[in-house]
Design an enzyme around this catalytic site. Structure first.
Site, PDB file in Angstrom:
ATOM      1  N   HIS A  96      -7.386  -7.223 -10.332  1.00 12.52           N
ATOM      2  CA  HIS A  96      -6.888  -6.439 -11.475  1.00 12.52           C
ATOM      3  C   HIS A  96      -7.366  -7.073 -12.792  1.00 12.52           C
ATOM      4  CE1 HIS A  96      -3.255  -5.396  -8.713  1.00 12.52           C
ATOM      5  NE2 HIS A  96      -3.979  -4.299  -8.819  1.00 12.52           N
ATOM      6  N   LYS A 148       9.979   3.109  -5.260  1.00 11.93           N
ATOM      7  CA  LYS A 148       9.098   2.134  -4.615  1.00 11.93           C
ATOM      8  C   LYS A 148       9.718   0.749  -4.788  1.00 11.93           C
ATOM      9  CE  LYS A 148       4.047   1.955  -4.411  1.00 11.93           C
ATOM     10  NZ  LYS A 148       2.818   2.306  -5.147  1.00 11.93           N
ATOM     11  N   ARG A 163     -12.476  -0.328  -4.929  1.00  7.04           N
ATOM     12  CA  ARG A 163     -12.959  -1.535  -4.252  1.00  7.04           C
ATOM     13  C   ARG A 163     -13.907  -1.192  -3.122  1.00  7.04           C
ATOM     14  NH1 ARG A 163      -6.920  -3.246  -3.429  1.00  7.04           N
ATOM     15  NH2 ARG A 163      -7.079  -1.038  -2.937  1.00  7.04           N
ATOM     16  N   SER A 204      -2.677  -6.189  -3.792  1.00  3.34           N
ATOM     17  CA  SER A 204      -1.344  -6.814  -3.894  1.00  3.34           C
ATOM     18  C   SER A 204      -0.676  -6.860  -2.522  1.00  3.34           C
ATOM     19  CB  SER A 204      -0.462  -6.009  -4.860  1.00  3.34           C
ATOM     20  OG  SER A 204      -1.074  -5.910  -6.115  1.00  3.34           O
TER      21      SER A 204
END
Ligand code: PNS
Length: 166
Positions: free
Chosen positions: A19, A43, A92, A130
Site C-alpha cells: 500500500h 466488516k 497486484r 493485509s
C-alpha cells in the site's frame, strides 16, 4: 491551475508496504492523494479505524501531498466531497482484475465523472495483502519485509492479546 486530487481507498487492516509503495507512486503523479480508510461496521477489522489511520500517518509522514481520512459512505460520494476526480486502485496480479473491473464499472455507473486508475506496486509486493500478512503473523512467521515496523509490532501484540483472551 486546479489541483488534481486522487483518492486511494481501502480497508488497510493493516496497511502493508505494498500500500505504501502505491501511495508513494501516486504522490508522484497527482497533486494531492487522499488515503481513504473505509469504516465498514459490517466488516470486522483487527485494528480500529484510529489505529489504521495512525499506521498510515506514520508511514507517510515524509510525503507532503498525502492526507488520510476515514469514510463510511459510498466511495463515489466521499470522492466527490473531497473534490477528487480519480480513484486509484492497486492491481497486484490478474486475479485482482475481475473484482476491480466490476467495482470500477459500478463506481462509473454511480458517478460518471470519476475515473478509476489502476497502478501496479513494485514486484516485491505483488503477493502481499493485509489478509496474508495476518495469516503469516498468526503463525509466527516473519512479516518484517512486508509491513512498516510499527504495524509489525502492533500486529504481534494484538494477536497475542487475542490468544490470551481465547
Ligand atoms: O481494501 P479493500 O477491503 O479491498 O477495500 C475495499 C473498498 C473499501 C475500496 C470498497 O469496499 C469500497 O469502496 N467501499 C465503500 C462502499 C462502496 O462505495 N462500495 C462500492 C459499490 S459496491
Amino acid at each position: 491551475m486546479e489541483k488534481l486530487k486522487a483518492v486511494y481507498p481501502g480497508s488497510f487492516d493493516p496497511v502493508t508496504l505494498g500500500h505504501i509503495d502505491l501511495i508513494s507512486r501516486s504522490c508522484g503523479v497527482f497533486d494531492e492523494v487522499i488515503v481513504a480508510v473505509a469504516d465498514n461496521p459490517r466488516k470486522k477489522a483487527l485494528f480500529t479505524k484510529e489505529e489504521r489511520v495512525g499506521f498510515i500517518q506514520e508511514a507517510t509522514k515524509q510525503m507532503s501531498n498525502v492526507s488520510i481520512k476515514v469514510f463510511e459512505t459510498l466511495l463515489v460520494k466521499f470522492a466527490s466531497s473531497v473534490g477528487a476526480k480519480v480513484i486509484i486502485k492497486g492491481l497486484r496480479a490478474v486475479s485482482d482484475f475481475d473484482y476491480e473491473l466490476q467495482m470500477s464499472f459500478i463506481n462509473r455507473r454511480l458517478a460518471g465523472d470519476l475515473e478509476t486508475m489502476f497502478m501496479m506496486p513494485s514486484e516485491e509486493y505483488s503477493f502481499v495483502s493485509s489478509t496474508i500478512i495476518k495469516e503469516i503473523a498468526a503463525l509466527n512467521g516473519d512479516i518484517s519485509s512486508m509491513v512498516p515496523k510499527p504495524v509489525e509490532e502492533a500486529l504481534f501484540t494484538r494477536l497475542a492479546s487475542l490468544n490470551d483472551g481465547a
